[in-house]
Design a protein around this motif. Structure first.
Motif, PDB file in Angstrom:
ATOM      1  N   PHE A 237       0.830  -1.203   0.000  1.00 56.89           N
ATOM      2  CA  PHE A 237       0.000   0.000   0.000  1.00 56.89           C
ATOM      3  C   PHE A 237       0.868   1.258   0.000  1.00 56.89           C
ATOM      4  O   PHE A 237       0.562   2.234  -0.689  1.00 56.89           O
ATOM      5  CB  PHE A 237      -0.927   0.011   1.215  1.00 56.89           C
ATOM      6  N   LYS A 238       1.949   1.257   0.786  1.00 61.04           N
ATOM      7  CA  LYS A 238       2.812   2.438   0.832  1.00 61.04           C
ATOM      8  C   LYS A 238       3.501   2.694  -0.503  1.00 61.04           C
ATOM      9  O   LYS A 238       3.565   3.836  -0.987  1.00 61.04           O
ATOM     10  CB  LYS A 238       3.844   2.273   1.944  1.00 61.04           C
ATOM     11  N   ASP A 239       4.025   1.618  -1.126  1.00 63.30           N
ATOM     12  CA  ASP A 239       4.679   1.769  -2.426  1.00 63.30           C
ATOM     13  C   ASP A 239       3.686   2.195  -3.502  1.00 63.30           C
ATOM     14  O   ASP A 239       4.043   2.906  -4.456  1.00 63.30           O
ATOM     15  CB  ASP A 239       5.362   0.460  -2.840  1.00 63.30           C
ATOM     16  N   TYR A 240       2.455   1.765  -3.370  1.00 62.57           N
ATOM     17  CA  TYR A 240       1.422   2.113  -4.352  1.00 62.57           C
ATOM     18  C   TYR A 240       1.308   3.633  -4.487  1.00 62.57           C
ATOM     19  O   TYR A 240       1.268   4.178  -5.602  1.00 62.57           O
ATOM     20  CB  TYR A 240       0.093   1.508  -3.910  1.00 62.57           C
ATOM     21  N   SER A 241       1.278   4.325  -3.367  1.00 69.42           N
ATOM     22  CA  SER A 241       1.212   5.787  -3.397  1.00 69.42           C
ATOM     23  C   SER A 241       2.563   6.420  -3.722  1.00 69.42           C
ATOM     24  O   SER A 241       2.653   7.371  -4.506  1.00 69.42           O
ATOM     25  CB  SER A 241       0.724   6.324  -2.045  1.00 69.42           C
ATOM     26  N   GLN A 242       3.623   5.862  -3.143  1.00 66.95           N
ATOM     27  CA  GLN A 242       4.950   6.451  -3.321  1.00 66.95           C
ATOM     28  C   GLN A 242       5.394   6.468  -4.777  1.00 66.95           C
ATOM     29  O   GLN A 242       6.066   7.393  -5.232  1.00 66.95           O
ATOM     30  CB  GLN A 242       5.977   5.685  -2.484  1.00 66.95           C
ATOM     31  N   TYR A 243       4.989   5.433  -5.531  1.00 71.47           N
ATOM     32  CA  TYR A 243       5.429   5.330  -6.923  1.00 71.47           C
ATOM     33  C   TYR A 243       4.358   5.776  -7.923  1.00 71.47           C
ATOM     34  O   TYR A 243       4.333   5.322  -9.057  1.00 71.47           O
ATOM     35  CB  TYR A 243       5.923   3.915  -7.210  1.00 71.47           C
ATOM     36  N   GLY A 244       3.475   6.676  -7.473  1.00 67.87           N
ATOM     37  CA  GLY A 244       2.670   7.405  -8.441  1.00 67.87           C
ATOM     38  C   GLY A 244       1.225   7.021  -8.615  1.00 67.87           C
ATOM     39  O   GLY A 244       0.538   7.605  -9.454  1.00 67.87           O
ATOM     40  N   MET A 245       0.693   6.082  -7.829  1.00 62.96           N
ATOM     41  CA  MET A 245      -0.720   5.733  -7.950  1.00 62.96           C
ATOM     42  C   MET A 245      -1.522   6.456  -6.865  1.00 62.96           C
ATOM     43  O   MET A 245      -1.088   6.565  -5.718  1.00 62.96           O
ATOM     44  CB  MET A 245      -0.907   4.218  -7.815  1.00 62.96           C
ATOM     45  N   ASP A 246      -2.699   6.946  -7.229  1.00 60.21           N
ATOM     46  CA  ASP A 246      -3.581   7.635  -6.300  1.00 60.21           C
ATOM     47  C   ASP A 246      -4.739   6.701  -5.945  1.00 60.21           C
ATOM     48  O   ASP A 246      -5.610   6.439  -6.781  1.00 60.21           O
ATOM     49  CB  ASP A 246      -4.110   8.920  -6.929  1.00 60.21           C
ATOM     50  N   PRO A 247      -4.776   6.183  -4.708  1.00 62.82           N
ATOM     51  CA  PRO A 247      -5.839   5.232  -4.347  1.00 62.82           C
ATOM     52  C   PRO A 247      -7.233   5.839  -4.355  1.00 62.82           C
ATOM     53  O   PRO A 247      -8.221   5.099  -4.399  1.00 62.82           O
ATOM     54  CB  PRO A 247      -5.438   4.776  -2.940  1.00 62.82           C
ATOM     55  N   LYS A 248      -7.329   7.165  -4.328  1.00 62.66           N
ATOM     56  CA  LYS A 248      -8.644   7.795  -4.402  1.00 62.66           C
ATOM     57  C   LYS A 248      -9.170   7.827  -5.835  1.00 62.66           C
ATOM     58  O   LYS A 248     -10.366   7.976  -6.059  1.00 62.66           O
ATOM     59  CB  LYS A 248      -8.583   9.207  -3.838  1.00 62.66           C
ATOM     60  N   VAL A 249      -8.248   7.670  -6.795  1.00 67.03           N
ATOM     61  CA  VAL A 249      -8.622   7.623  -8.215  1.00 67.03           C
ATOM     62  C   VAL A 249      -8.660   6.179  -8.709  1.00 67.03           C
ATOM     63  O   VAL A 249      -9.611   5.756  -9.389  1.00 67.03           O
ATOM     64  CB  VAL A 249      -7.631   8.451  -9.071  1.00 67.03           C
ATOM     65  N   THR A 250      -7.617   5.424  -8.401  1.00 68.70           N
ATOM     66  CA  THR A 250      -7.521   4.017  -8.786  1.00 68.70           C
ATOM     67  C   THR A 250      -7.326   3.206  -7.502  1.00 68.70           C
ATOM     68  O   THR A 250      -6.205   2.927  -7.079  1.00 68.70           O
ATOM     69  CB  THR A 250      -6.333   3.778  -9.736  1.00 68.70           C
ATOM     70  N   PRO A 251      -8.417   2.856  -6.855  1.00 68.38           N
ATOM     71  CA  PRO A 251      -8.302   2.226  -5.535  1.00 68.38           C
ATOM     72  C   PRO A 251      -7.860   0.767  -5.584  1.00 68.38           C
ATOM     73  O   PRO A 251      -7.989   0.084  -6.600  1.00 68.38           O
ATOM     74  CB  PRO A 251      -9.722   2.340  -4.975  1.00 68.38           C
TER      75      PRO A 251
END
Length: 388
Positions: A237-251
């Motif tokens: 989950f942390k790497d998902y945001s750190q490397y450019g994915m926005d969980p509010k857009v692509t959850p």
């Protein structure tokens, strides 16, 4: 003398009832029920199993304070197997043969359960398994108190495709639960009109998901379905945001990201979803009472998970089954559990009449800013389990 002989005979009768799988000790006049509590508070799955240990201990202490089971105190034997499946099997054997426990409550990861089952079956033990898992041909020596795949993904996947998007990227840890659950989920994704645009597996215990996240980003997916499990869920989950994915857009829609993992992730999890049979945000008097008692023991900031609640109601389910059993044998306890209804923080549940699994609710929750799950969808009543 006659009164003394009568007391000895009564004690012998209790011990005879407990022979094989039961255990007698000198505590409480020789009348105790030995129960093995087998969870890892160390190792790769400690983030999942420590709350389970806490909840099981709480249940045992409550039962003893209320008078025990059939007038006998529960004698818990707490064992940490360090997230090591082979050690779990060894400890289970010791609990059965040396300690002569009535049952074992515990294990978590599927590779551990699968390592322990041959020992449980060989020595005719009883394992109460409290973790969501991939489904299997039910063992005659197990009672399963958490979800099998249909109770997690049969509703979750169509909801995900309809409410978030059709292009799905799949990521899982590389062992039984993720692989089998994903195989099951793919059928529902396809049937709902979804398109699988990527699928890959990370080694169990992986901490670096940068390459996987980059491939997710390049895929153009609408949503990520995750079966990344254990402590690995946090770096994913942390790497998902750190490397450019926005969980509010692509959850991320997950089936193994319980509240303890989300709390460890922090704000990077906000906007993501999960499906379980329980969230600690369920607004019922029974759940509020459970949370209040748990936090009074373990701290107001402690995290109560689906797994912890499963362990808690698993102990109480076992108590009721023992109370209804003709003896403390595995066969009689299993028979008493068949079709039995019992109360839990999530409401009234029941054990299936034939397949040893609980009927459970299905909830879909979204991570909020305060790192709790808000329930956004719920099954219409209990969902019947469909194991392999």
């Amino acid at each position: 003398m006659k009164r003394f002989i009568g007391k000895v005979a009564a004690a012998v009768a209790v011990c005879a009832l407990a022979l094989g799988m039961g255990g007698c000790s000198k505590e409480s006049g020789g009348k105790t029920i030995k129960l093995g509590i087998l969870y890892s508070t160390t190792g790769n799955f400690s983030i999942s199993e420590t709350p389970m240990y806490n909840a099981a201990k709480m249940a045992v202490d409550e039962i003893n304070a209320a008078g025990g089971i059939k007038g006998m105190q529960v004698e818990p034997l707490y064992v940490d197997y360090g997230s090591d499946p082979s050690m779990a099997a060894e400890k289970a054997q010791q609990l059965i043969l040396k300690e002569k426990v009535v049952a074992i409550v515990g294990t978590n990861a599927s590779n551990t359960r699968l390592a322990v089952i041959p020992t449980i079956e060989k020595y005719n033990g009883l394992l109460v398994y409290n973790t969501y898992y991939e489904g299997e041909k039910p063992s005659k020596n197990l009672l399963y108190t958490n979800t099998c795949p249909n109770q997690q993904v049969a509703s979750f996947m169509p909801w995900m495709v309809s409410n978030i998007g059709k292009k799905v990227y799949i990521v899982g840890s590389d062992y039984e639960f993720p692989r089998k659950s994903i195989a099951f989920a793919k059928q529902y994704i396809t049937a709902a009109g979804g398109e699988i645009v990527g699928e890959e597996y990370a080694p169990n215990g992986e901490t670096d998901f940068s390459s996987i996240v980059n491939r997710i980003k390049a895929s153009g997916c609408d949503v990520v379905f995750s079966a990344v499990a254990g402590n690995s869920a946090v770096p994913f989950f942390k790497d998902y945001s750190q490397y450019g994915m926005d969980p509010k857009v692509t959850p991320i829609c997950a089936i193994a990201s319980h509240e303890a993992a989300i709390k460890s992730v922090g704000s990077s999890a906000v906007g993501c979803y999960a499906s379980f049979d329980y969230f600690n945000s369920i607004d019922t008097p029974e759940n509020k009472e459970f949370i209040s008692k748990y936090q009074a023991l373990y701290g107001a900031n402690t995290t109560i998970t689906n797994l912890a609640e499963g362990a808690y109601h698993g102990v109480y389910m076992l108590k009721k089954a023992i109370e209804g059993a003709k003896s403390l044998s595995t066969e009689d306890i299993i028979a008493a559990a068949s079709g039995m209804e019992f109360d839990s923080p999530a409401g009234k549940l029941k054990m299936d009449e034939s397949n040893h699994h609980c009927w459970l609710n299905t909830y879909i929750g979204q991570v909020q800013e305060d790192l709790t799950y808000k329930v956004v969808a719920k099954s219409d009543g209990l969902v019947a389990p469909i194991p392999e």
